[in-house]
Motif scaffolding. Structure first.
Motif, PDB file in Angstrom:
ATOM      1  N   LEU A   1      33.979 -55.930 -50.763  1.00 33.42           N
ATOM      2  CA  LEU A   1      32.516 -56.222 -50.880  1.00 33.42           C
ATOM      3  C   LEU A   1      32.682 -57.640 -51.079  1.00 33.42           C
ATOM      4  N   GLN A   2      33.497 -58.241 -51.408  1.00 29.05           N
ATOM      5  CA  GLN A   2      33.658 -59.768 -51.643  1.00 29.05           C
ATOM      6  C   GLN A   2      33.598 -60.544 -50.270  1.00 29.05           C
ATOM      7  N   LEU A   3      34.341 -59.807 -49.228  1.00 30.14           N
ATOM      8  CA  LEU A   3      34.414 -60.232 -48.002  1.00 30.14           C
ATOM      9  C   LEU A   3      33.200 -60.077 -47.380  1.00 30.14           C
ATOM     10  N   LEU A   4      32.392 -58.933 -47.409  1.00 31.13           N
ATOM     11  CA  LEU A   4      31.095 -59.005 -46.931  1.00 31.13           C
ATOM     12  C   LEU A   4      30.011 -59.953 -47.587  1.00 31.13           C
ATOM     13  N   ARG A   5      30.180 -60.381 -49.044  1.00 29.09           N
ATOM     14  CA  ARG A   5      29.221 -61.254 -49.392  1.00 29.09           C
ATOM     15  C   ARG A   5      29.729 -62.579 -48.996  1.00 29.09           C
ATOM     16  N   GLU A   6      30.851 -62.961 -48.582  1.00 32.95           N
ATOM     17  CA  GLU A   6      31.353 -64.091 -48.097  1.00 32.95           C
ATOM     18  C   GLU A   6      30.738 -64.333 -46.494  1.00 32.95           C
ATOM     19  N   ARG A   7      30.816 -63.232 -45.889  1.00 30.86           N
ATOM     20  CA  ARG A   7      30.596 -63.289 -44.519  1.00 30.86           C
ATOM     21  C   ARG A   7      28.884 -63.503 -44.427  1.00 30.86           C
ATOM     22  N   ALA A   8      28.272 -62.775 -45.276  1.00 24.01           N
ATOM     23  CA  ALA A   8      26.639 -62.700 -45.198  1.00 24.01           C
ATOM     24  C   ALA A   8      26.330 -64.230 -45.795  1.00 24.01           C
ATOM     25  N   ALA A   9      26.788 -64.661 -46.676  1.00 17.82           N
ATOM     26  CA  ALA A   9      26.569 -65.992 -47.468  1.00 17.82           C
ATOM     27  C   ALA A   9      26.238 -67.124 -46.215  1.00 17.82           C
ATOM     28  N   LYS A  10      26.702 -67.031 -45.221  1.00 13.94           N
ATOM     29  CA  LYS A  10      26.831 -68.118 -43.963  1.00 13.94           C
ATOM     30  C   LYS A  10      25.524 -67.776 -43.232  1.00 13.94           C
ATOM     31  N   LEU A  11      24.790 -66.509 -43.131  1.00 10.40           N
ATOM     32  CA  LEU A  11      23.779 -66.251 -42.513  1.00 10.40           C
ATOM     33  C   LEU A  11      22.143 -66.416 -43.247  1.00 10.40           C
ATOM     34  N   SER A  12      21.314 -66.539 -42.282  1.00 10.73           N
ATOM     35  CA  SER A  12      20.054 -66.734 -42.954  1.00 10.73           C
ATOM     36  C   SER A  12      19.379 -65.399 -43.231  1.00 10.73           C
ATOM     37  N   LYS A  13      18.714 -65.239 -44.298  1.00 11.95           N
ATOM     38  CA  LYS A  13      18.334 -63.869 -44.970  1.00 11.95           C
ATOM     39  C   LYS A  13      17.337 -63.239 -43.989  1.00 11.95           C
ATOM     40  N   ASP A  14      16.828 -63.716 -42.987  1.00 15.90           N
ATOM     41  CA  ASP A  14      16.197 -62.984 -42.249  1.00 15.90           C
ATOM     42  C   ASP A  14      16.960 -62.540 -40.846  1.00 15.90           C
ATOM     43  N   THR A  15      18.501 -62.677 -40.823  1.00 16.15           N
ATOM     44  CA  THR A  15      19.194 -62.048 -39.825  1.00 16.15           C
ATOM     45  C   THR A  15      19.034 -60.649 -39.754  1.00 16.15           C
ATOM     46  N   ALA A  16      18.817 -60.123 -38.689  1.00 16.62           N
ATOM     47  CA  ALA A  16      19.107 -58.771 -38.362  1.00 16.62           C
ATOM     48  C   ALA A  16      20.445 -58.229 -38.168  1.00 16.62           C
ATOM     49  N   ILE A  17      20.808 -57.317 -39.185  1.00 23.92           N
ATOM     50  CA  ILE A  17      22.255 -57.032 -39.524  1.00 23.92           C
ATOM     51  C   ILE A  17      22.302 -55.314 -39.469  1.00 23.92           C
ATOM     52  N   LEU A  18      23.168 -54.915 -38.774  1.00 26.88           N
ATOM     53  CA  LEU A  18      23.445 -53.515 -38.664  1.00 26.88           C
ATOM     54  C   LEU A  18      24.646 -53.381 -39.226  1.00 26.88           C
ATOM     55  N   ILE A  19      24.800 -52.553 -40.304  1.00 27.79           N
ATOM     56  CA  ILE A  19      26.205 -51.923 -40.683  1.00 27.79           C
ATOM     57  C   ILE A  19      26.491 -50.570 -40.384  1.00 27.79           C
ATOM     58  N   TYR A  20      27.973 -50.423 -40.256  1.00 25.38           N
ATOM     59  CA  TYR A  20      28.201 -49.084 -39.942  1.00 25.38           C
ATOM     60  C   TYR A  20      29.661 -48.868 -40.511  1.00 25.38           C
ATOM     61  N   CYS A  21      30.127 -47.551 -40.897  1.00 24.43           N
ATOM     62  CA  CYS A  21      31.252 -47.205 -41.199  1.00 24.43           C
ATOM     63  C   CYS A  21      31.946 -45.873 -40.323  1.00 24.43           C
ATOM     64  N   GLY A  22      31.675 -44.858 -40.841  1.00 29.06           N
ATOM     65  CA  GLY A  22      31.947 -43.740 -40.101  1.00 29.06           C
ATOM     66  C   GLY A  22      33.392 -43.094 -40.272  1.00 29.06           C
ATOM     67  N   CYS A  23      34.020 -43.455 -41.515  1.00 27.60           N
ATOM     68  CA  CYS A  23      35.208 -43.180 -41.919  1.00 27.60           C
ATOM     69  C   CYS A  23      35.324 -41.451 -42.354  1.00 27.60           C
ATOM     70  N   CYS A  24      34.170 -41.114 -42.839  1.00 25.86           N
ATOM     71  CA  CYS A  24      34.191 -39.755 -43.414  1.00 25.86           C
ATOM     72  C   CYS A  24      32.739 -39.274 -43.083  1.00 25.86           C
ATOM     73  N   PRO A  25      32.651 -37.901 -43.549  1.00 28.87           N
ATOM     74  CA  PRO A  25      31.258 -37.587 -43.429  1.00 28.87           C
ATOM     75  C   PRO A  25      30.212 -38.323 -44.161  1.00 28.87           C
ATOM     76  N   TRP A  26      28.955 -38.434 -43.812  1.00 28.23           N
ATOM     77  CA  TRP A  26      27.975 -39.052 -44.384  1.00 28.23           C
ATOM     78  C   TRP A  26      28.094 -39.042 -45.874  1.00 28.23           C
ATOM     79  N   SER A  27      27.979 -37.967 -46.415  1.00 25.66           N
ATOM     80  CA  SER A  27      27.807 -37.607 -47.764  1.00 25.66           C
ATOM     81  C   SER A  27      28.922 -38.067 -48.712  1.00 25.66           C
ATOM     82  N   HIS A  28      29.981 -38.340 -47.885  1.00 25.94           N
ATOM     83  CA  HIS A  28      31.087 -38.788 -48.789  1.00 25.94           C
ATOM     84  C   HIS A  28      31.723 -40.443 -48.468  1.00 25.94           C
TER      85      HIS A  28
END
Lengths: 159, 150
Positions: A89-116
């Motif tokens: 989470l900290q790495l995500l915040r550090e990466r995002a801190a470099k971006l403009s707040k109106d940047t279009a961002i798409l996040i994904y994971c897919g490690c497990c079923p959605w509900s988990h």
């Protein structure tokens, strides 16, 4: 207006869903079901937009686990780290801190079923808390292998 | 949603790829060494809720069917071994667990979602592939049907 209201109620919805889970709670993480449907992107739609030369390309961030990312990930996506864990989470915040707040961002994971998934809602919540207004989430129902790779959508390995 | 068993390849039984890793106890874990036994090869991780639900059942099966010829093998896909070691000790897993990696995942066609469990017969053939939460009753019945010393 409705969309704004949904986002405003997001933290309360998270708390409600978390507290209303029956049975033992194995892992304390925000449920993916708390992400507003309006912010979900279906794999087929993303795959089509990746193919299209004219479609705008969001910044794609993988907020899951390194060993999964190394085996296969969406071309152009960046590995950030597991947002369900403090370090990720900290790495995500550090990466995002470099971006403009109106940047279009798409996040994904897919490690497990959605509900988990322990990562996706945590990442979504963190980006919203930072003030990002154009965050979308790739809806992976079961896992990245079945819902992306096996459907023939583009992947690259390594990382 | 419970996972249905499927074979990695429909046309023929596939031999399980061999691999050697060092397990959490520092011992060599070689899949081929378990020829003659039914092997339940479980890819899992500490961050995977469904994985944590099924692990106590696998531990119980290892106790119940050990002498009949069952060997459970765990491969953790955690990025870091520390939480795996903690869980391994706290939950007293009674079967070998090794850390997996992308190379091992690719050997099995990609471990791109957890849990993922393979059932391997005593001759080393993959006879079942369970992506997601398997129906544990059906899986147990399948294991029993394959045991060399039922």
């Amino acid at each position: 207006m409705k969309h704004t209201l949904v986002k405003a109620l997001y933290p309360a919805a998270c708390a409600f869903i978390l507290l209303s889970q029956p049975g033992p709670v194995l892992a304390q993480h925000e449920p993916a079901a708390s992400i507003p449907a309006a912010d979900l992107v279906q794999p087929a739609d993303l795959a089509a937009s990746l193919k299209s030369a004219s479609a705008p390309k969001p910044l794609i961030l993988q907020v899951g686990f390194r060993k999964l990312y190394a085996q296969a990930h969406i071309p152009g996506s960046e590995f950030v780290g597991a947002a369900g864990e403090d370090a990720g989470l900290q790495l995500l915040r550090e990466r995002a801190a470099k971006l403009s707040k109106d940047t279009a961002i798409l996040i994904y994971c897919g490690c497990c079923p959605w509900s988990h998934c322990p990562n996706i809602a945590a990442a979504y919540g963190a980006l919203h808390a930072m003030g990002f207004t154009r965050v979308k989430v790739l809806y992976i129902a079961d896992n990245f292998g079945d819902d992306w790779v096996k459907r023939g959508y583009p992947v690259v390995t390594g990382g | 949603m419970l996972a249905a068993a499927s074979l990695a390849h429909d046309s023929a039984l596939r031999m399980a790829p061999d691999f050697t890793r060092t397990d959490l106890d520092g011992k060599s874990l070689n899949l081929r060494k378990y020829r003659g036994k039914v092997v339940l090869l479980n890819f899992w991780a500490t961050w995977c809720g469904p994985c944590l639900i099924e692990i106590p059942t696998f531990t119980a099966w290892q106790n119940t069917y050990r002498t009949a010829g069952l060997q459970v093998v765990g491969i953790s896909m955690d990025d870091d071994a520390a939480p795996v070691k903690r869980l391994y000790q706290k939950d007293r897993l009674n079967y070998p667990v090794a850390m997996g990696d992308a190379e091992l995942g690719e050997l099995f066609g990609g471990v791109l979602g957890l849990p993922l469990t393979y059932l391997i017969d005593p001759d080393g053939h993959i006879v079942g592939r369970y992506q997601g939460e398997p129906d544990l009753k059906q899986l147990e019945a399948r294991i029993k049907s394959l045991l060399p010393r039922p």
